[in-house]
Design a protein around this motif. Structure first.
Motif, PDB file in Angstrom:
ATOM      1  N   PHE A  16       0.812  -1.215   0.000  1.00 47.28           N
ATOM      2  CA  PHE A  16       0.000   0.000   0.000  1.00 47.28           C
ATOM      3  C   PHE A  16       0.846   1.265   0.000  1.00 47.28           C
ATOM      4  O   PHE A  16       0.350   2.337  -0.322  1.00 47.28           O
ATOM      5  N   LYS A  17       2.117   1.191   0.365  1.00 52.91           N
ATOM      6  CA  LYS A  17       2.904   2.413   0.475  1.00 52.91           C
ATOM      7  C   LYS A  17       4.043   2.489  -0.524  1.00 52.91           C
ATOM      8  O   LYS A  17       4.814   3.443  -0.506  1.00 52.91           O
ATOM      9  N   ALA A  18       4.170   1.528  -1.400  1.00 52.34           N
ATOM     10  CA  ALA A  18       5.262   1.543  -2.369  1.00 52.34           C
ATOM     11  C   ALA A  18       4.730   1.785  -3.768  1.00 52.34           C
ATOM     12  O   ALA A  18       3.829   1.105  -4.218  1.00 52.34           O
ATOM     13  N   SER A  19       5.263   2.771  -4.463  1.00 53.40           N
ATOM     14  CA  SER A  19       4.898   2.968  -5.862  1.00 53.40           C
ATOM     15  C   SER A  19       5.648   1.943  -6.702  1.00 53.40           C
ATOM     16  O   SER A  19       6.765   1.554  -6.377  1.00 53.40           O
ATOM     17  N   GLN A  20       5.010   1.484  -7.767  1.00 55.22           N
ATOM     18  CA  GLN A  20       5.616   0.444  -8.580  1.00 55.22           C
ATOM     19  C   GLN A  20       6.769   0.991  -9.400  1.00 55.22           C
ATOM     20  O   GLN A  20       6.705   2.065  -9.972  1.00 55.22           O
ATOM     21  N   GLY A  21       7.817   0.211  -9.469  1.00 55.48           N
ATOM     22  CA  GLY A  21       8.981   0.535 -10.275  1.00 55.48           C
ATOM     23  C   GLY A  21       9.697  -0.749 -10.624  1.00 55.48           C
ATOM     24  O   GLY A  21       9.166  -1.840 -10.452  1.00 55.48           O
ATOM     25  N   THR A  22      10.914  -0.641 -11.096  1.00 55.81           N
ATOM     26  CA  THR A  22      11.689  -1.816 -11.485  1.00 55.81           C
ATOM     27  C   THR A  22      13.062  -1.772 -10.833  1.00 55.81           C
ATOM     28  O   THR A  22      13.645  -0.699 -10.659  1.00 55.81           O
ATOM     29  N   GLY A  23      13.571  -2.942 -10.489  1.00 56.45           N
ATOM     30  CA  GLY A  23      14.921  -3.049  -9.945  1.00 56.45           C
ATOM     31  C   GLY A  23      15.967  -3.236 -11.023  1.00 56.45           C
ATOM     32  O   GLY A  23      17.073  -3.709 -10.735  1.00 56.45           O
ATOM     33  N   ARG A  24      15.643  -2.848 -12.243  1.00 59.48           N
ATOM     34  CA  ARG A  24      16.546  -3.058 -13.382  1.00 59.48           C
ATOM     35  C   ARG A  24      17.960  -2.547 -13.089  1.00 59.48           C
ATOM     36  O   ARG A  24      18.955  -3.257 -13.245  1.00 59.48           O
ATOM     37  N   GLY A  25      18.071  -1.273 -12.694  1.00 61.48           N
ATOM     38  CA  GLY A  25      19.388  -0.703 -12.425  1.00 61.48           C
ATOM     39  C   GLY A  25      20.074  -1.352 -11.245  1.00 61.48           C
ATOM     40  O   GLY A  25      21.296  -1.533 -11.234  1.00 61.48           O
ATOM     41  N   TRP A  26      19.295  -1.705 -10.229  1.00 63.74           N
ATOM     42  CA  TRP A  26      19.857  -2.319  -9.028  1.00 63.74           C
ATOM     43  C   TRP A  26      20.572  -3.627  -9.360  1.00 63.74           C
ATOM     44  O   TRP A  26      21.670  -3.905  -8.864  1.00 63.74           O
ATOM     45  N   GLU A  33      23.550   7.963 -20.430  1.00 63.87           N
ATOM     46  CA  GLU A  33      23.429   9.373 -20.084  1.00 63.87           C
ATOM     47  C   GLU A  33      21.993   9.880 -20.179  1.00 63.87           C
ATOM     48  O   GLU A  33      21.544  10.665 -19.338  1.00 63.87           O
ATOM     49  N   ARG A  34      21.256   9.434 -21.182  1.00 63.63           N
ATOM     50  CA  ARG A  34      19.915   9.968 -21.390  1.00 63.63           C
ATOM     51  C   ARG A  34      18.936   9.525 -20.306  1.00 63.63           C
ATOM     52  O   ARG A  34      17.892  10.134 -20.119  1.00 63.63           O
ATOM     53  N   ASN A  35      19.284   8.483 -19.571  1.00 62.79           N
ATOM     54  CA  ASN A  35      18.369   7.941 -18.580  1.00 62.79           C
ATOM     55  C   ASN A  35      18.783   8.208 -17.139  1.00 62.79           C
ATOM     56  O   ASN A  35      18.267   7.567 -16.215  1.00 62.79           O
ATOM     57  N   ILE A  36      19.693   9.165 -16.915  1.00 63.67           N
ATOM     58  CA  ILE A  36      20.082   9.480 -15.540  1.00 63.67           C
ATOM     59  C   ILE A  36      19.207  10.567 -14.935  1.00 63.67           C
ATOM     60  O   ILE A  36      19.492  11.089 -13.861  1.00 63.67           O
ATOM     61  N   ASP A  37      18.137  10.913 -15.603  1.00 58.41           N
ATOM     62  CA  ASP A  37      17.152  11.861 -15.095  1.00 58.41           C
ATOM     63  C   ASP A  37      16.739  11.452 -13.671  1.00 58.41           C
ATOM     64  O   ASP A  37      16.320  10.324 -13.441  1.00 58.41           O
ATOM     65  N   PRO A  38      16.849  12.368 -12.694  1.00 61.52           N
ATOM     66  CA  PRO A  38      16.461  12.017 -11.320  1.00 61.52           C
ATOM     67  C   PRO A  38      15.030  11.483 -11.210  1.00 61.52           C
ATOM     68  O   PRO A  38      14.734  10.669 -10.329  1.00 61.52           O
ATOM     69  N   ALA A  39      14.128  11.921 -12.096  1.00 64.78           N
ATOM     70  CA  ALA A  39      12.750  11.432 -12.047  1.00 64.78           C
ATOM     71  C   ALA A  39      12.651   9.957 -12.392  1.00 64.78           C
ATOM     72  O   ALA A  39      11.637   9.314 -12.128  1.00 64.78           O
ATOM     73  N   ASN A  40      13.702   9.409 -12.985  1.00 71.41           N
ATOM     74  CA  ASN A  40      13.734   7.998 -13.357  1.00 71.41           C
ATOM     75  C   ASN A  40      14.213   7.126 -12.208  1.00 71.41           C
ATOM     76  O   ASN A  40      14.291   5.916 -12.350  1.00 71.41           O
ATOM     77  N   HIS A  41      14.528   7.714 -11.078  1.00 71.12           N
ATOM     78  CA  HIS A  41      15.123   6.962  -9.984  1.00 71.12           C
ATOM     79  C   HIS A  41      14.484   7.327  -8.659  1.00 71.12           C
ATOM     80  O   HIS A  41      14.159   8.492  -8.406  1.00 71.12           O
ATOM     81  N   ALA A  42      14.309   6.318  -7.793  1.00 74.74           N
ATOM     82  CA  ALA A  42      13.844   6.584  -6.438  1.00 74.74           C
ATOM     83  C   ALA A  42      14.912   7.361  -5.675  1.00 74.74           C
ATOM     84  O   ALA A  42      16.105   7.253  -5.991  1.00 74.74           O
ATOM     85  N   PRO A  43      14.522   8.130  -4.673  1.00 74.82           N
ATOM     86  CA  PRO A  43      15.512   8.891  -3.905  1.00 74.82           C
ATOM     87  C   PRO A  43      16.613   8.031  -3.308  1.00 74.82           C
ATOM     88  O   PRO A  43      17.752   8.478  -3.189  1.00 74.82           O
ATOM     89  N   ASN A  44      16.293   6.770  -2.952  1.00 73.60           N
ATOM     90  CA  ASN A  44      17.320   5.897  -2.384  1.00 73.60           C
ATOM     91  C   ASN A  44      18.127   5.158  -3.452  1.00 73.60           C
ATOM     92  O   ASN A  44      18.962   4.316  -3.121  1.00 73.60           O
ATOM     93  N   GLN A  45      17.829   5.435  -4.720  1.00 75.06           N
ATOM     94  CA  GLN A  45      18.567   4.898  -5.874  1.00 75.06           C
ATOM     95  C   GLN A  45      18.365   3.399  -6.101  1.00 75.06           C
ATOM     96  O   GLN A  45      19.033   2.811  -6.946  1.00 75.06           O
ATOM     97  N   GLN A  46      17.454   2.761  -5.390  1.00 71.65           N
ATOM     98  CA  GLN A  46      17.224   1.336  -5.604  1.00 71.65           C
ATOM     99  C   GLN A  46      16.349   1.073  -6.822  1.00 71.65           C
ATOM    100  O   GLN A  46      16.551   0.082  -7.521  1.00 71.65           O
ATOM    101  N   ALA A  47      15.383   1.927  -7.060  1.00 71.95           N
ATOM    102  CA  ALA A  47      14.368   1.651  -8.069  1.00 71.95           C
ATOM    103  C   ALA A  47      14.463   2.606  -9.248  1.00 71.95           C
ATOM    104  O   ALA A  47      14.894   3.751  -9.109  1.00 71.95           O
ATOM    105  N   ASP A  48      14.066   2.116 -10.410  1.00 76.33           N
ATOM    106  CA  ASP A  48      13.927   2.933 -11.610  1.00 76.33           C
ATOM    107  C   ASP A  48      12.455   2.923 -12.024  1.00 76.33           C
ATOM    108  O   ASP A  48      11.685   2.055 -11.618  1.00 76.33           O
TER     109      ASP A  48
END
Length: 502
Positions: free
Chosen positions: A294-304, A374-389
């Protein structure tokens, strides 16, 4: 539609904020919930959410760690499991074709597939009950639910060969198991469901519903399913309609296809939608069966999982680097290489920094760059803790459809038109036309490179019968299907029969 992963309960909560007369959440039942357009939207979005869970990471269910990558990518000749980076034992075993019915990936993906099917069947069942939908809305929801039901059954067929066919909601706790279905029955139901979707769904959605399945997506999948069925005339007819009359086009560059700022682009037939940094973005609760979903927005662990480790900035895992075999398969001058793979001499980009790539960060000397760079390092593409994209997964795109069309044309003795389709793909990659008319070997080579690190290579190896060529003595014909999870065999009391050799 970017947040279509929101679970059913989330939509119920949101609705309750706007209507003080709603029942308390602990009293909501299927009889009281499936009433409004918003209710049905929430229910159908929950089915889409099951696709996102293929790549989920969870400590509460089966201890999943990106399981779908293991059985679609790590298992292939394109990717290795990096023991030096700490790749888990199952990744290393699957990389060596050690496959067991007790392995987590098969139970995890089987669970998500049939969870998704259940959610679509709940929508279909409740469309028949009294509700507030218009006739047009009922028609569209039927098409969307059947599209997704067909999608999930198709994945199950590709993986398990003769999985159960689930077309109703079973409610007797003493009678929940289903037997194996025949491939003929599966193909028939899948194609019937996609045909209803093609008839019922709109050709496009408005901006607030971007990413939902369309009539053109259903027609595209009809072609793809017929390739697996080896019904070449039906496949050609479906693809011909999409290529000549559909809304899709190749993006100008390969980089454009996977850019975060270019999601749901002209090449996208079906794209898995991810959310954004609106909550705690805990990678460990992306699986929507987790108690904190209920408190996690969906994303992907691709980068992780993909980004470099072994001292690389960012502290990522780097479990699955590209193989030398894949690197050697690229032709000189292929622009796709620099978009897909990091190598020595490249600039390596993370949201933390950029610096020259160090090949010692990977056991193979390479790191996956597709969806990254480089084109995908947009901060909006990453969770603040850098785990999720949050960059969408391009599941089915027009380039793949053109290559499937080329294959169907080759199988129909029309190498001339097949060559046109393949050369279109090569031209975007900066490569010259094929020297002559296309062959199956040309098609297989082009598809491997074009779709590298996308969830298709293993199923093509199996379908083309090239396992012995690719894996040599390590190949066993039992690998043509995966094992059913042993837990499902046990639960069924033998009604579900295990695939031969497992």
């Amino acid at each position: 539609m970017k947040k279509m992963a929101s679970l059913l309960v989330v939509f119920m909560i949101l609705n309750s904020c706007n209507d003080l007369d709603l029942l308390p959440l602990d009293r909501v039942t299927t009889a009281t919930f499936y009433q409004t357009r918003s209710d049905f939207d929430g229910a159908i979005f929950a089915a889409y959410s099951s696709i996102q869970d293929f790549w989920g990471t969870s400590t509460e269910t089966l201890s999943e760690r990106g399981e779908f990558w293991k059985i679609t990518m790590t298992i292939t000749d394109d990717v290795a499991a990096d023991a030096n980076a700490g790749a888990d034992q199952i990744s290393r075993d699957i990389d060596n074709l050690f496959i067991r019915a007790s392995d987590i990936p098969f139970a995890a993906i089987y669970t998500q597939i049939y969870e998704g099917i259940l959610r679509t069947n709940l929508v279909l069942e409740n469309l028949e009950s009294e509700n507030q939908l218009t006739a047009a809305e009922k028609t569209a929801f039927e098409g969307e639910a059947k599209f997704l039901r067909a999608f999930f059954h198709f994945q199950a067929l590709k993986m398990f060969g003769t999985p159960p066919l689930a077309i109703e909601v079973k409610k007797d706790l003493n009678d929940l198991a289903l037997p194996n279905a025949t491939q003929d029955a599966l193909f028939t139901q899948i194609l019937d469901d996609f045909a209803v979707a093609a008839s019922n769904l709109p050709e496009s959605w408005d901006g607030g519903n971007t990413g939902r399945a369309t009539s053109w997506a259903a027609r595209s999948f009809i072609g793809k399913v017929n390739v697996w069925r080896e019904d070449w005339p039906a496949a050609v007819a479906a693809f011909e309609e999409v290529v000549n009359m559909g809304p899709y086009a190749l993006e100008p560059t390969y980089e454009d296809v996977f850019a975060f700022d270019n999601e749901n682009n002209a090449e996208s037939i079906f794209e898995v939608q991810y959310g954004g940094p609106f909550s705690d973005d805990n990678l460990w609760v992306f699986d929507d069966t987790h108690s904190e979903n209920f408190k996690a927005s969906q994303g992907t662990g691709r980068g992780w999982y993909w980004d470099a480790s072994n001292g690389a900035p960012g502290g990522k895992l780097g479990w699955w680097p590209p193989t030398q075999d894949l690197v050697d398969a690229y032709e000189p001058g292929d622009e796709r290489f620099g978009i897909s793979i990091y190598q020595n001499g490249d600039m390596y980009y993370t949201t933390f920094t950029s610096l020259p790539y160090d090949p010692t960060w990977s056991s193979t000397g390479f790191t996956i760059k597709k969806y990254r760079g480089e084109r995908n390092i947009d901060p909006a593409n990453h969770a603040p803790n850098q785990q999720a994209d949050f960059n969408n997964e391009r599941w089915f795109r027009f380039a793949e459809l053109k290559l499937l069309y080329a294959e169907a044309l080759l199988e129909s003795n029309n190498a001339g038109d097949a060559t046109i389709q393949i050369n279109d793909i090569r031209a975007r990659a900066g490569l010259p036309d094929l020297a002559g008319t296309a062959t199956m070997a040309d098609l297989q080579q082009e598809k491997r490179i074009e779709l590298a690190f996308e969830p298709h290579r293993w199923f093509d190896i199996v379908r083309w019968g090239i396992g012995p060529q690719v894996f040599g003595a390590a190949w066993d014909n039992r690998f043509e299907v995966f094992p059913f999870p042993q837990s499902e065999i046990d639960r069924s009391n033998g009604l579900l029969e295990q695939n031969t050799g497992y």
